[in-house]
Scaffold this motif. Structure first.
Motif, PDB file in Angstrom:
ATOM      1  N   UNK A  54       0.051  -0.695  -9.247  1.00  0.00           N
ATOM      2  CA  UNK A  54       0.117   0.767  -9.237  1.00  0.00           C
ATOM      3  C   UNK A  54       1.309   1.267  -8.429  1.00  0.00           C
ATOM      4  N   UNK A  55       1.807   0.422  -7.548  1.00  0.00           N
ATOM      5  CA  UNK A  55       2.987   0.789  -6.770  1.00  0.00           C
ATOM      6  C   UNK A  55       4.265   0.203  -7.329  1.00  0.00           C
ATOM      7  N   UNK A  56       4.189  -0.307  -8.554  1.00  0.00           N
ATOM      8  CA  UNK A  56       5.369  -0.896  -9.162  1.00  0.00           C
ATOM      9  C   UNK A  56       5.661  -2.293  -8.657  1.00  0.00           C
ATOM     10  N   UNK A  57       4.598  -3.001  -8.235  1.00  0.00           N
ATOM     11  CA  UNK A  57       4.739  -4.374  -7.747  1.00  0.00           C
ATOM     12  C   UNK A  57       3.844  -5.257  -8.617  1.00  0.00           C
ATOM     13  N   UNK A  58       4.315  -5.651  -9.789  1.00  0.00           N
ATOM     14  CA  UNK A  58       3.488  -6.439 -10.712  1.00  0.00           C
ATOM     15  C   UNK A  58       3.226  -7.840 -10.186  1.00  0.00           C
ATOM     16  N   UNK A  59       2.126  -8.421 -10.654  1.00  0.00           N
ATOM     17  CA  UNK A  59       1.710  -9.740 -10.185  1.00  0.00           C
ATOM     18  C   UNK A  59       1.999 -10.845 -11.200  1.00  0.00           C
ATOM     19  N   UNK A  60       2.814 -10.565 -12.199  1.00  0.00           N
ATOM     20  CA  UNK A  60       3.090 -11.533 -13.267  1.00  0.00           C
ATOM     21  C   UNK A  60       3.613 -12.864 -12.729  1.00  0.00           C
ATOM     22  N   UNK A  61       4.408 -12.814 -11.678  1.00  0.00           N
ATOM     23  CA  UNK A  61       5.057 -14.018 -11.168  1.00  0.00           C
ATOM     24  C   UNK A  61       4.195 -14.795 -10.178  1.00  0.00           C
TER      25      UNK A  61
ATOM     26  N   UNK B 295       0.816  -1.213   0.000  1.00  0.00           N
ATOM     27  CA  UNK B 295       0.000   0.000   0.000  1.00  0.00           C
ATOM     28  C   UNK B 295       0.848   1.262   0.000  1.00  0.00           C
ATOM     29  N   UNK B 296       1.930   1.254   0.764  1.00  0.00           N
ATOM     30  CA  UNK B 296       2.754   2.465   0.861  1.00  0.00           C
ATOM     31  C   UNK B 296       3.468   2.735  -0.458  1.00  0.00           C
ATOM     32  N   UNK B 297       3.917   1.686  -1.156  1.00  0.00           N
ATOM     33  CA  UNK B 297       4.520   1.897  -2.477  1.00  0.00           C
ATOM     34  C   UNK B 297       3.513   2.540  -3.418  1.00  0.00           C
ATOM     35  N   UNK B 298       2.280   2.051  -3.386  1.00  0.00           N
ATOM     36  CA  UNK B 298       1.235   2.647  -4.236  1.00  0.00           C
ATOM     37  C   UNK B 298       0.983   4.097  -3.864  1.00  0.00           C
ATOM     38  N   UNK B 299       0.912   4.388  -2.570  1.00  0.00           N
ATOM     39  CA  UNK B 299       0.665   5.759  -2.128  1.00  0.00           C
ATOM     40  C   UNK B 299       1.771   6.695  -2.597  1.00  0.00           C
ATOM     41  N   UNK B 300       3.008   6.278  -2.419  1.00  0.00           N
ATOM     42  CA  UNK B 300       4.126   7.131  -2.829  1.00  0.00           C
ATOM     43  C   UNK B 300       4.073   7.395  -4.332  1.00  0.00           C
ATOM     44  N   UNK B 301       3.768   6.358  -5.117  1.00  0.00           N
ATOM     45  CA  UNK B 301       3.733   6.528  -6.573  1.00  0.00           C
ATOM     46  C   UNK B 301       2.602   7.445  -7.032  1.00  0.00           C
ATOM     47  N   UNK B 302       1.441   7.354  -6.390  1.00  0.00           N
ATOM     48  CA  UNK B 302       0.273   8.073  -6.875  1.00  0.00           C
ATOM     49  C   UNK B 302      -0.085   9.340  -6.148  1.00  0.00           C
ATOM     50  N   UNK B 303       0.374   9.485  -4.906  1.00  0.00           N
ATOM     51  CA  UNK B 303      -0.112  10.605  -4.103  1.00  0.00           C
ATOM     52  C   UNK B 303       1.001  11.485  -3.546  1.00  0.00           C
ATOM     53  N   UNK B 304       2.231  11.288  -3.999  1.00  0.00           N
ATOM     54  CA  UNK B 304       3.308  12.198  -3.614  1.00  0.00           C
ATOM     55  C   UNK B 304       3.918  12.805  -4.875  1.00  0.00           C
ATOM     56  N   UNK B 305       4.517  13.986  -4.777  1.00  0.00           N
ATOM     57  CA  UNK B 305       5.132  14.607  -5.955  1.00  0.00           C
ATOM     58  C   UNK B 305       6.228  13.727  -6.554  1.00  0.00           C
ATOM     59  N   UNK B 306       6.432  13.887  -7.839  1.00  0.00           N
ATOM     60  CA  UNK B 306       7.431  13.095  -8.540  1.00  0.00           C
ATOM     61  C   UNK B 306       8.826  13.289  -7.935  1.00  0.00           C
ATOM     62  N   UNK B 307       9.088  14.470  -7.385  1.00  0.00           N
ATOM     63  CA  UNK B 307      10.401  14.731  -6.789  1.00  0.00           C
ATOM     64  C   UNK B 307      10.419  14.510  -5.278  1.00  0.00           C
ATOM     65  N   UNK B 308       9.415  13.833  -4.742  1.00  0.00           N
ATOM     66  CA  UNK B 308       9.366  13.591  -3.301  1.00  0.00           C
ATOM     67  C   UNK B 308      10.545  12.735  -2.854  1.00  0.00           C
ATOM     68  N   UNK B 309      11.195  13.111  -1.764  1.00  0.00           N
ATOM     69  CA  UNK B 309      12.300  12.281  -1.253  1.00  0.00           C
ATOM     70  C   UNK B 309      11.839  10.898  -0.807  1.00  0.00           C
ATOM     71  N   UNK B 310      10.538  10.746  -0.573  1.00  0.00           N
ATOM     72  CA  UNK B 310      10.018   9.441  -0.153  1.00  0.00           C
ATOM     73  C   UNK B 310      10.184   8.392  -1.256  1.00  0.00           C
TER      74      UNK B 310
ATOM     75  N   UNK C  39       1.183   7.973 -11.344  1.00  0.00           N
ATOM     76  CA  UNK C  39       1.405   6.531 -11.418  1.00  0.00           C
ATOM     77  C   UNK C  39       2.131   6.162 -12.717  1.00  0.00           C
ATOM     78  N   UNK C  40       1.709   6.781 -13.823  1.00  0.00           N
ATOM     79  CA  UNK C  40       2.344   6.496 -15.107  1.00  0.00           C
ATOM     80  C   UNK C  40       3.812   6.946 -15.106  1.00  0.00           C
ATOM     81  N   UNK C  41       4.062   8.060 -14.464  1.00  0.00           N
ATOM     82  CA  UNK C  41       5.441   8.573 -14.405  1.00  0.00           C
ATOM     83  C   UNK C  41       6.310   7.744 -13.477  1.00  0.00           C
ATOM     84  N   UNK C  42       5.687   6.977 -12.598  1.00  0.00           N
ATOM     85  CA  UNK C  42       6.434   6.179 -11.626  1.00  0.00           C
ATOM     86  C   UNK C  42       6.704   4.763 -12.112  1.00  0.00           C
ATOM     87  N   UNK C  43       6.105   4.417 -13.246  1.00  0.00           N
ATOM     88  CA  UNK C  43       6.241   3.036 -13.742  1.00  0.00           C
ATOM     89  C   UNK C  43       7.681   2.713 -14.114  1.00  0.00           C
TER      90      UNK C  43
END
Length: 222
Positions: A180-187, A116-131, A218-222
């Protein structure tokens, strides 16, 4: 099995619809067929920091459930347990119930803090966020949690016991949007099959579409 009784007849839920923790509660309410009032609470815009909200939950987090008599319950998995009491979504057998709870504790301790936190950082924080520097470690830990789930699902259909229930609801919410947080389920073929089974349950509802600005991040974080 729909619950009865005045204390469970109607509730108000303060929640942020894109939140997986909030969606858990909405999904169970829908599947129980219970009346409820939803108060959209934009935690991303400071709505949980107002004096009115802090009077409900000093921890400044959604969801918050309020009974008709004014009693307040916080923490999404506690709400699932209370709402599901006496229904098919919570095992009656003490051992099976404990097994379901163990997966719900796993979700809050070993799954949600990373997926959840990876998704939050990708979608709800600025692209230049230190997080965003935390993303590689978060994704590594997220995959570790998913591997545990995949192993369980290789020999079990559900997390709540013999049937679908609140442990599945708890784990579904953020697993379904892990990508959405860069954790794909392919595997994880067993997880993907389980997600499909959850989506096929009666009265299922999915998370809403994200706002346009969130989709861009989210798209910019992919």
């Amino acid at each position: 099995m729909r619950q009865t009784g005045n204390d469970r007849a109607s509730v108000t839920v303060h929640g942020f619809s894109p939140s997986g923790n909030c969606h858990k509660v909405k999904l169970l309410l829908e599947q129980l067929g219970r009346p409820y009032r939803w108060v959209e609470t934009r935690s991303d815009q400071g709505a949980t920091r107002t004096p009115e909200f802090l009077a409900l939950n000093p921890n400044a987090k959604v969801p918050v459930l309020v009974r008709a008599d004014g009693a307040v319950l916080t923490e999404s998995n506690a709400m699932l347990c209370w709402l599901a009491e006496g229904s098919e979504y919570l095992p009656a057998d003490a051992w099976e119930r404990a097994q379901a709870l163990s997966w719900m504790f796993f979700e809050q301790y070993s799954h949600e803090p990373y997926v959840a936190v990876a998704r939050f950082i990708c979608g709800w924080t600025p692209i230049d966020s230190p997080r965003r520097a935390d993303l590689p470690k978060l994704r590594e830990r997220a995959h570790a949690a998913l591997a545990v789930m995949e192993r369980h699902l290789s020999s079990h259909a559900w997390f709540t016991g013999a049937g679908y229930g609140i442990a599945d609801i708890a784990l579904f919410a953020y697993t379904a949007v892990a990508g959405e947080g860069g954790v794909p389920l392919d595997a994880y073929p067993h997880i993907r099959d389980w997600l499909a089974r959850v989506r096929a349950t009666p009265r299922f509802i999915g998370l809403p579409d994200n706002d346009a600005d969130v989709r861009e991040r989210l798209a910019a974080s992919a």
